[in-house]
Design an enzyme around this catalytic site. Structure first.
Site, PDB file in Angstrom:
ATOM      1  N   LYS A 229      -6.909 -15.902 -74.446  1.00 57.00           N
ATOM      2  CA  LYS A 229      -6.931 -14.566 -75.082  1.00 57.00           C
ATOM      3  C   LYS A 229      -5.584 -13.872 -75.030  1.00 57.00           C
ATOM      4  CE  LYS A 229     -11.800 -13.735 -75.405  1.00 57.00           C
ATOM      5  NZ  LYS A 229     -13.017 -13.090 -74.914  1.00 57.00           N
ATOM      6  N   ARG A 264     -16.688 -19.231 -70.430  1.00 57.05           N
ATOM      7  CA  ARG A 264     -16.655 -19.614 -71.855  1.00 57.05           C
ATOM      8  C   ARG A 264     -15.220 -20.030 -72.182  1.00 57.05           C
ATOM      9  NH1 ARG A 264     -15.540 -17.359 -76.702  1.00 57.05           N
ATOM     10  NH2 ARG A 264     -16.878 -17.888 -78.440  1.00 57.05           N
TER      11      ARG A 264
HETATM   12  N1  PMM Z   1     -15.161 -13.943 -76.870  1.00 61.40           N
HETATM   13  C1  PMM Z   1     -15.071 -14.296 -78.162  1.00 61.40           C
HETATM   14  C2  PMM Z   1     -16.239 -14.607 -78.897  1.00 61.40           C
HETATM   15  N2  PMM Z   1     -17.461 -14.573 -78.306  1.00 61.40           N
HETATM   16  N3  PMM Z   1     -18.794 -14.214 -76.391  1.00 61.40           N
HETATM   17  C3  PMM Z   1     -18.892 -13.866 -75.104  1.00 61.40           C
HETATM   18  N4  PMM Z   1     -20.125 -13.838 -74.504  1.00 61.40           N
HETATM   19  N5  PMM Z   1     -17.793 -13.540 -74.352  1.00 61.40           N
HETATM   20  C4  PMM Z   1     -16.539 -13.544 -74.875  1.00 61.40           C
HETATM   21  O1  PMM Z   1     -15.580 -13.210 -74.145  1.00 61.40           O
HETATM   22  C5  PMM Z   1     -16.384 -13.905 -76.258  1.00 61.40           C
HETATM   23  C6  PMM Z   1     -17.563 -14.230 -76.986  1.00 61.40           C
HETATM   24  C7  PMM Z   1     -13.744 -14.349 -78.842  1.00 61.40           C
HETATM   25  O2  PMM Z   1     -13.098 -15.553 -78.566  1.00 61.40           O
HETATM   26  P1  PMM Z   1     -13.103 -16.853 -79.552  1.00 61.40           P
HETATM   27  O3  PMM Z   1     -12.488 -16.411 -80.870  1.00 61.40           O
HETATM   28  O4  PMM Z   1     -12.278 -17.840 -78.815  1.00 61.40           O
HETATM   29  O5  PMM Z   1     -14.488 -17.338 -79.765  1.00 61.40           O
END
Ligand code: PMM
Length: 295
Positions: A229, A264
């Protein structure tokens, strides 16, 4: 592994059992525009192959998303979102022995994903975007992740103002959780997530990670998403998200020591090594300081 009560039960037990290492949720974005892996897995064959790789690398579940939620992103239509994710979930459920999560704010997409074999609904809006979401969760009883965010992804960064960061995040997370619990979702089916990078500045993300154990007061397993991030870029000067593996490993280590139970991540194999070491250190911290045989 298609949706069945046993998969859900197994995940609940694994997340709650502190003697076991935290779970790894591999990220699979079937989008043209996600900040790190956008465009790489739009083709279902490539998406399924990536799912297979993450399962082999030690992921416990795979989070499939069809809508980018990066700061400033614009929403996609529900039809397009479903068109992206459903074939991938259907094929993974049949071909790869791993639990699946659907990353969506929409009840109709979540329901179709559960039909197709997902066991977890990961809603970054914390069940606030779609008024039908709480009732769906209560009816189908998957695991539901309530993430903290304010406003919508296109406007959230203007909402990163807090008088008490931890107090307000905890209070607002609890409001989100209540929506699902009041509708009838069994409490053990709820996981919560402070939403690193969502309506937070880089400094606020760091402070949340530093005080993660405070969120343990909510009494539910903590999901944490730090992978690649932008706050890691701000701290290190590394501009390209796919070059932020070492900063990701550092932040994941801190999250595990702070009590995170589900991580995640994009880089499953590398992060798994860090999780195993951090978990062992956390367990030793919790055990007696001196033990017979040490001297
Ligand atoms: N971050 C992203 C998308 N979905 N869901 C949860 N539960 N927690 C997060 O921190 C989160 C998420 C954005 O990141 P990506 O673009 O790498 O999916």
């Amino acid at each position: 592994m298609s949706w069945d009560p046993q998969t859900v039960h197994h995940l609940i037990e694994a997340a709650e059992d502190l003697s076991r290492p935290p779970l790894i949720m591999g990220i699979l974005n079937v989008t043209p525009d996600s900040f790190s892996d956008g465009g790489r897995f739009l083709d279902p064959d490539q998406a399924v192959e990536q799912g297979r790789r993450m399962a082999a690398a030690g992921a416990d579940l795979i989070d499939v998303g069809g809508e980018s939620t990066r700061p400033g992103s614009t929403p996609v239509s529900p039809v397009e979102e479903a068109r992206r994710v459903l074939p991938v979930i259907q094929r993974l459920a049949q071909e790869v022995p791993i639990a699946l999560s659907i990353d969506t704010r929409r009840a109709a997409v979540a329901e179709a994903a559960l039909e197709a074999g997902a066991s977890v609904v990961n809603d970054v809006s914390g069940f606030t975007f779609d008024p039908d979401m709480p009732a769906l969760l209560a009816r189908r009883t998957p695991i539901a992740i309530a993430m903290h965010m304010r406003s919508t992804p296109d406007r959230m960064q203007s909402q990163a103002r807090y008088r008490s960061l931890l107090g307000e995040v905890i209070e607002e997370l609890w409001q989100r959780a209540r929506k699902a619990l009041d509708a009838g979702l069994p409490p053990r089916h709820l996981w919560i997530d402070p939403g690193i990078g969502f309506a937070k500045t880089a400094d606020q993300n760091v402070r949340l990670l530093a005080h993660l154990e405070t969120l343990g007061a909510l009494g539910r397993p903590l999901v944490v998403g730090v992978s690649r991030k932008s706050f890691l870029g701000a701290l290190t000067g590394i501009e390209r998200p796919d070059e932020r593996l070492f900063p990701t490993v550092a932040a994941v280590t801190a999250a595990v020591l702070g009590g995170a139970r589900v991580l995640r991540v994009h880089d499953v194999a590398e992060v798994r090594q860090a999780i195993l070491v951090a978990h062992a250190i956390l367990r030793a911290r919790q055990a007696a300081l001196f033990r017979e045989g040490d001297a």
